[in-house]
Every structure is written in C-alpha cells, then in structure tokens.
Design a protein around this motif. Structure first.
Motif, short mmCIF file in Angstrom:
data_model
loop_
_atom_site.label_atom_id
_atom_site.label_comp_id
_atom_site.label_asym_id
_atom_site.label_seq_id
_atom_site.Cartn_x
_atom_site.Cartn_y
_atom_site.Cartn_z
N LYS A 24 -26.18 5.16 35.88
CA LYS A 24 -24.76 5.41 36.11
C LYS A 24 -24.35 6.76 35.54
CE LYS A 24 -20.42 4.48 37.06
NZ LYS A 24 -19.93 4.45 38.45
N SER A 28 -23.08 10.02 37.69
CA SER A 28 -21.72 10.48 37.39
C SER A 28 -21.66 11.96 37.07
CB SER A 28 -21.14 9.68 36.21
OG SER A 28 -21.04 8.31 36.52
N MET A 327 -22.55 0.39 31.82
CA MET A 327 -22.10 1.22 32.93
C MET A 327 -20.73 1.84 32.65
SD MET A 327 -23.50 -1.18 36.04
CE MET A 327 -23.12 -0.04 37.36
N ALA A 331 -20.00 5.93 32.28
CA ALA A 331 -18.98 6.68 33.02
C ALA A 331 -18.07 7.45 32.07
CB ALA A 331 -18.15 5.71 33.88
#
Length: 420
Positions: A24, A28, A327, A331
């Motif tokens: 993730k 990102s 996750m 982020a």
C-alpha cells in the motif's frame, strides 16, 4: 557491495517488506517524485487472511500470491530487490542486505510479524505455524499425509493420533482453520477416506475464557455455537504447556494425542539489527510516535505488525495487528513523506476501525461493522466480497471466486495434492 540501484537526483524511499502495508505504501508513492526501492525476501506479495484456505486445500498458493515485479511494471523510478535485510545503519542512512548495501533518505520498516511460541522450544520444533504461504503449503501436505497414514494404519491408537487435529489459539485464524477442517471432515473425508469419516477429531484449544476475544461476546457466542454444530471440540481455558512425542500437554493436566498441532496463538514482530534498545517494545514491536517515526531514529518509520504507536489515548497498548491497520498507516506515512519533502506540516495517524470479520464455515461467519453485530449467511457473503476485492489481480480474483463457488456446491475440486 552495493545493490546496484540507479543513482539519480531523486530522494530515495526504501520499503522493507512487501506485505499488505508495504505494498500500500509503495503504490501510494507513485508519481510522487521519489525513487522507491522495495526489498523483500520473497518475490511475491501474499494475502495473509486466506493462507488457512491454502492449508486446508481450498485454494492454490498462486491464488493468494502475486509477483512483485509484475505489480510495479510501468512504475517509473521503482526498483525491487529480493533480499534478506540484516541491519540498519542510521549513521550511513543505509540497510545491509544479502545482496549488498542500500542507502535511503527515508526508510519504512514493514516486515510484519512472525509466530510467537512464547519461548516453548518443543512447540516451536513440532507444531505448525500459519503465517506465510510456505507455512500453508507445508501444513496442507502434512494434513493430507496424515490422512493417508491413518488410512493404512491397523493400530487404533496410532491411527487416532493421525486424525486428531489440534488448533491452538482462539482468535480469527484459529476459528477459521477449525471451520475449514470441519468442512473438510464433513464433505471431503467421507468420499476420499470413507474409513476415517467417524474418526477424525478437531480440537480448538483456547487459553482465554471465550473465542474471538477482540470481538463482542455475542459474536464470540455465535462462533462457538456454529463450530460446535460443525463437530469442533472447543476447549476454552486450556493453556498448552508442552508438545512432545505427539502428545499435547495442558497446564490443567489434560493431554491430547496428536501428530498435528497448528499454532496460531501469538504473534511477534520481525526483528532487525541496528534498532536502538529503547525503541523495542512488547513482543519486539518498534515504539513509534503518532507519525509512525521510530523512537530515537531519524527518517525511519515502522508500520503494521512491527509498529507500536505510543501516546495514542484510544490505543494505549498499541493498535491491533490487523491488515487494515497496516494499510491505513501506510497511506498516512506516504502522505507525510510527501509533506516532509515539501516542507508542509505532517499529520498524526488516526485509526479508523472499518469492522472485524471472521468466517467459520460454509454460510457461517460473524461480522462487526460499527454498532452492527451479526452472523450467518449475510456475514459470510460480506466476508467473501471484502476478501475477494482485496486480492491482487483479475485472474486471481476469478480463480478464487470459481473455487469458492465450486466448493459451495460439491467440494469436488482437485487441489488435494501432496506436492513437495
């Protein structure tokens, strides 16, 4: 020796671990103006919530794994290195790996956790963990081999040892593998091993006084009732003391004869040299501030199972070691790294609990979404949808859905192969 990565004018973000959190984070940072280096000991990213279905011969390993290099094809200034990370050198701002030294401007540790045997060497040597796809494959082979041995064993005592399966741990993983084995007992064993249909026993041993301790008591009671209806022997309040010579010894003096003990009772963070002692907390988790920055280290972050954020009033003992936590932290760290590079104010991590689910068996599951707590068919269907959406790759999604549909109607799939 250097890891042979192209040097340019871009700031470099090195991500150690390509699990759900590391993946993730890496995605990102696309088009962020950084050079991104992903380091993992495997060349694939796996989906841990479904490893138990590999272990119970419900899914192929390739259904829940995806090649890392395939994921990042077309990503500019992205590099992948399959390597073991051995140490962090904060003075040099570099990590030592099995393929050489890799320097960083920002380092994110996302190596996840491993099985915690709580110092019991016999259990560690003889029980089966279930943290990786490799563990799942090893356990699948073992389960099928024990059924084959039992089929030809004439001594009743030895035969029973082969078909007694003991699962240690009453959390979601324990409940899910117990349910999967119960489904196997009901739908597979009578056809493939008819002589063993009434001899296979599944024990779920739980040190706490109820299953699914992180969920509401109602969900716990529903899960326990469903498992008992499926024929699982639940032993709450039983703590494993030792396991040797195919005998499981409990602290209360009870024993169970079994050649198959599946240990899903605890987790500890993966460790790495070079971390300050004051930054290592409970079960090896790295102590971080509200921004996931590791205590006493500059430009080093930790996320997911490796991270324990201090100072969060809502999570004084640390956030749960769940995929959604990793996750969400990934982020936020990705946003903060961008902000740091632009001289902007960074923001602390705030966990948003999206809910908790655990599947028990066909048409049986429990779910908690906000204030709603429910079980049964709807919870099971919701669990299927959520996990199917999270799997990488259209092909993998299709094959997982196909396997689930096929299993729902007749359980006549051809995955029960003993492959070394």
């Amino acid at each position: 020796m250097k890891a042979n990565i192209k040097i340019n004018d871009l700031k470099r973000v090195v991500i150690v671990g390509c699990g759900l959190g590391g993946l993730k984070l890496a995605t990102s940072l696309r088009n962020s103006g950084f050079q991104v280096v992903i380091v993992d000991k495997n060349n694939y990213s796996q989906f841990p919530p479904l490893i138990y279905q590999v272990a119970s011969a419900g899914l192929e390993p390739s259904n829940i794994s995806f090649p890392v290099r395939r994921i990042f094809q077309g990503y500019k200034n992205y590099f992948f290195r399959m390597a073991e990370v051995t140490a962090v050198d904060t003075k040099e701002k570099a990590i030592a790996t099995s393929v050489g030294t890799i320097h960083y401007d920002y380092l994110v540790l996302a190596e996840g956790g491993t099985t915690n045997f709580f110092g019991n060497k016999n259990v560690e040597a003889n029980a089966f963990p279930m943290k990786t796809v490799k563990d799942g494959m090893r356990l699948r082979n073992h389960i099928l081999e024990e059924l084959e041995r039992a089929e030809t064993e004439e001594d009743p005592e030895k035969r029973q040892k082969y078909v007694n399966f003991v699962i240690v741990g009453g959390g979601p993983s324990g409940v899910e593998i117990a349910g999967a084995l119960a489904d196997m007992k009901k739908n597979v064993v009578p056809r493939d091993y008819p002589d063993l249909a009434d001899k296979m026993h599944i024990y779920l041993v739980n040190a706490a006084d109820r299953l699914l301790g992180a969920m509401d008591e109602k969900s716990s009671a529903t899960a326990e009732k469903d498992l008992k209806n499926m024929g699982v022997h639940i032993r709450n309040g039983w703590m494993v003391k030792d396991y040797k010579d195919n005998v499981v010894y409990m602290a209360n003096g009870e024993t169970i004869n079994s050649s198959s003990v599946i240990w899903v009772s605890g987790i500890k963070a993966n460790t790495i040299d070079g971390i300050p002692k004051e930054a290592v907390g409970h079960a090896g988790r790295l102590l971080c501030d509200r921004y996931n920055r590791v205590k006493g280290m500059e430009d080093v972050f930790a996320i997911g199972d490796q991270s324990l954020i201090e100072g969060d009033p809502d999570w004084k003992l640390g956030h749960p070691q769940l995929a959604q936590v990793a996750m969400q932290q990934a982020a936020n760290v990705a946003r903060n790294i961008r902000k740091m590079q632009n001289g902007e104010e960074i923001r602390p991590f705030v966990y948003k609990n999206l809910g908790t689910m655990a599947t028990i068996g066909r048409k049986c599951a429990v779910a908690e979404i906000g204030n709603a707590k429910f079980g049964g068919l709807f919870a099971w269907l919701l669990w299927l949808v959520v996990h199917l959406r999270s799997i990488l790759g259209i092909k993998n999604k299709f094959f997982v859905l196909l396997n689930w549909m096929w299993n729902y109607f007749n359980y006549r799939q051809s995955l029960r192969l003993i492959l070394k």
